[in-house]
Scaffold this active site. Structure first.
Site, PDB file in Angstrom:
ATOM      1  N   LYS A   1      12.955  20.785  41.904  1.00 24.98           N
ATOM      2  CA  LYS A   1      13.610  21.161  40.416  1.00 24.98           C
ATOM      3  C   LYS A   1      15.173  21.733  40.383  1.00 24.98           C
ATOM      4  CE  LYS A   1      12.872  24.914  37.512  1.00 24.98           C
ATOM      5  NZ  LYS A   1      12.703  25.599  36.508  1.00 24.98           N
TER       6      LYS A   1
ATOM      7  N   LYS B   1       7.758  31.206  43.203  1.00 21.57           N
ATOM      8  CA  LYS B   1       8.675  32.490  43.008  1.00 21.57           C
ATOM      9  C   LYS B   1       8.518  33.490  44.343  1.00 21.57           C
ATOM     10  CE  LYS B   1      11.155  31.418  39.154  1.00 21.57           C
ATOM     11  NZ  LYS B   1      11.889  31.876  37.573  1.00 21.57           N
TER      12      LYS B   1
ATOM     13  N   LYS C   1      18.560  27.453  37.811  1.00 19.52           N
ATOM     14  CA  LYS C   1      19.692  28.271  37.727  1.00 19.52           C
ATOM     15  C   LYS C   1      19.967  29.324  39.088  1.00 19.52           C
ATOM     16  CE  LYS C   1      18.317  30.209  33.563  1.00 19.52           C
ATOM     17  NZ  LYS C   1      16.753  30.740  33.805  1.00 19.52           N
TER      18      LYS C   1
HETATM   19  N1  AQP Z   1      15.268  21.331  35.897  1.00 18.90           N
HETATM   20  C1  AQP Z   1      14.844  21.600  34.515  1.00 18.90           C
HETATM   21  N2  AQP Z   1      14.604  20.201  34.060  1.00 18.90           N
HETATM   22  C2  AQP Z   1      14.142  20.456  32.857  1.00 18.90           C
HETATM   23  N3  AQP Z   1      13.826  21.698  32.140  1.00 18.90           N
HETATM   24  C3  AQP Z   1      14.210  22.661  32.807  1.00 18.90           C
HETATM   25  N4  AQP Z   1      14.098  23.948  32.368  1.00 18.90           N
HETATM   26  C4  AQP Z   1      14.598  24.994  33.672  1.00 18.90           C
HETATM   27  N5  AQP Z   1      14.813  24.208  34.390  1.00 18.90           N
HETATM   28  C5  AQP Z   1      14.636  22.905  33.916  1.00 18.90           C
HETATM   29  C6  AQP Z   1      13.635  24.574  31.159  1.00 18.90           C
HETATM   30  O1  AQP Z   1      14.821  25.387  30.577  1.00 18.90           O
HETATM   31  C7  AQP Z   1      13.939  26.365  29.744  1.00 18.90           C
HETATM   32  C8  AQP Z   1      14.401  27.870  30.269  1.00 18.90           C
HETATM   33  O2  AQP Z   1      13.782  27.843  31.578  1.00 18.90           O
HETATM   34  P1  AQP Z   1      13.623  29.625  32.103  1.00 18.90           P
HETATM   35  O3  AQP Z   1      15.131  30.328  31.962  1.00 18.90           O
HETATM   36  O4  AQP Z   1      12.911  30.273  31.011  1.00 18.90           O
HETATM   37  O5  AQP Z   1      13.093  29.585  33.452  1.00 18.90           O
HETATM   38  P2  AQP Z   1      12.862  28.654  34.538  1.00 18.90           P
HETATM   39  O6  AQP Z   1      12.008  27.404  33.867  1.00 18.90           O
HETATM   40  O7  AQP Z   1      12.595  29.237  35.750  1.00 18.90           O
HETATM   41  O8  AQP Z   1      14.448  27.878  34.703  1.00 18.90           O
HETATM   42  P3  AQP Z   1      15.407  28.113  35.901  1.00 18.90           P
HETATM   43  O9  AQP Z   1      16.652  27.515  35.662  1.00 18.90           O
HETATM   44  O10 AQP Z   1      14.449  27.403  37.076  1.00 18.90           O
HETATM   45  O11 AQP Z   1      15.601  29.547  36.278  1.00 18.90           O
HETATM   46  P4  AQP Z   1      15.411  30.329  37.395  1.00 18.90           P
HETATM   47  O12 AQP Z   1      16.283  29.615  38.614  1.00 18.90           O
HETATM   48  O13 AQP Z   1      15.960  31.781  37.160  1.00 18.90           O
HETATM   49  O14 AQP Z   1      13.881  30.312  37.715  1.00 18.90           O
HETATM   50  C9  AQP Z   1      12.617  26.088  30.024  1.00 18.90           C
HETATM   51  O15 AQP Z   1      11.838  25.485  28.781  1.00 18.90           O
HETATM   52  C10 AQP Z   1      12.317  25.349  31.267  1.00 18.90           C
HETATM   53  O16 AQP Z   1      11.124  24.542  31.230  1.00 18.90           O
END
Ligand code: AQP
Length: 331
Positions: A198, A115, A201
């Site tokens: 991955k 990030k 969002k």
């Molecule tokens: N691609 C994924 N596959 C499986 N699990 C996922 N999680 C996120 N992306 C995937 C799981 O969702 C939960 C919440 O995640 P988060 O919002 O705390 O942050 P993150 O992991 O950083 O999710 P994003 O979607 O990638 O958000 P951004 O883009 O804002 O950084 C966690 O349990 C995560 O493992």
């Protein structure tokens, strides 16, 4: 909720609309486990501001995340649902834990490395300290189990390290040592446009992710355009990350094994797999999207659930924080 049940806690950052990755990696498992545990699910808006957010959008997504939890099957009568910023103990314990966490440990976090690369010269200190706030989230509730996707496993590990360190200093019973629960299938759903990354969002390419707000038409289009490879045979192997991803999505949602699904595609083309996966997602996510929209319109119900949840959370978190202050000598 009874005292005898172990505590389970998990959250999503409302940094954008939730994706099918969040649904498969997190929400689906929460629903499955909610009867066995004393559950605490929340929207981590303090985590979301570790990267710049539009205030109006942040507010909207903070509520929408919780509406999605309910729409996906979380029962607010069984689980406590709340918003992180409404429970000040999270930020307070995070400060204390910051004083017991080492720069070296935080520098090794892969999510920070990924990030921070996207932040240019000015990397917010909050991004670096993100895992400490997550440790506070978990430890405040004496959590036994944290269901997360693969990407968050390292953050649960650092939480355990911090908790053990503090327990050694201030008494073995200060914090319960949490375990991560990583789903056997679907712990890492990949981007539809780059199956080596991955699904996130905050991916700037909206075609890489299926959002829980997407219309049926958007879901169909995105999945049909998913990047695959130049082959034709549907098999699960390292050289086919795009195909593997679609098979994984199907396996996670249907509960079938990957070999079972692969067998059902003998003699069929990539197009068949895409259409079936798209239809499965429409079937699964369509009702969640519609229910979320309904809940967002009936704001008074959602606000009541969140108010009750925040009150319970402040009470539980307050007990742990009070004990931490007492043991370390804070007035
Ligand atoms: N691609 C994924 N596959 C499986 N699990 C996922 N999680 C996120 N992306 C995937 C799981 O969702 C939960 C919440 O995640 P988060 O919002 O705390 O942050 P993150 O992991 O950083 O999710 P994003 O979607 O990638 O958000 P951004 O883009 O804002 O950084 C966690 O349990 C995560 O493992």
């Amino acid at each position: 909720m009874t005292e005898s049940k172990k505590t389970m806690l998990s959250a999503v950052a409302p940094s954008n609309r939730l994706t099918v990755g969040n649904y498969i990696g997190a929400l689906r498992n929460w629903v499955k486990l909610q009867d066995q545990y004393d559950c605490w699910f929340f929207s981590v808006n303090l985590h979301a501001i570790t990267v710049r957010q539009d205030p109006t959008e942040l507010l909207e997504q903070t509520y929408r995340a919780v509406a999605c939890y309910i729409a996906a099957g979380i029962d607010p009568k069984k689980a406590t649902l709340f918003i992180q910023s409404q429970v000040p103990q999270h930020a307070e314990l995070a400060w204390v834990l910051n004083c017991f966490t080492y720069m070296g440990e935080l520098s090794r976090m892969t999510q920070y490395k990924d990030k921070s690369l996207k932040q240019g010269q000015n990397i917010p200190a909050g991004l670096f300290n993100y895992p400490v706030l997550m440790a506070a989230d978990i430890l405040l509730y004496q959590t036994a189990l944290v269901p997360v996707g693969e990407d968050q496993k390292q953050h649960v590990e650092i939480t355990r390290d911090i908790a053990l360190r503090m327990n050694n200093l201030y008494g073995k019973d200060l914090f319960r040592i949490p375990e991560a629960y990583i789903p056997p299938v679907g712990a890492r759903i990949m981007s539809l446009q780059n199956p080596l990354a991955k699904m996130s969002k905050s991916d700037p390419d909206p075609n890489g992710a299926v959002y829980l707000t997407d219309t049926n038409d958007q879901i169909l289009k995105k999945v049909k355009r998913a990047v695959t490879d130049s082959g034709t045979e549907i098999t699960y192997e390292e050289t086919k990350p795009g195909i593997n991803n679609l098979l994984t999505i199907q396996a996670a949602i249907t509960g079938k094994t990957i070999p079972e699904i692969v067998n059902s595609y003998i003699g069929k083309q990539y197009g068949h797999l895409k259409v079936d996966t798209a239809n499965l997602l429409v079937e699964t996510l369509g009702p969640i999207r519609d229910k979320t929209d309904e809940l967002m319109k009936d704001r008074s119900y959602l606000l009541q659930v969140l108010e009750d949840g925040a009150e319970r959370a402040r009470e539980r978190a307050g007990q742990t924080l009070k004990e931490v202050y007492r043991r370390i000598g804070l007035v």
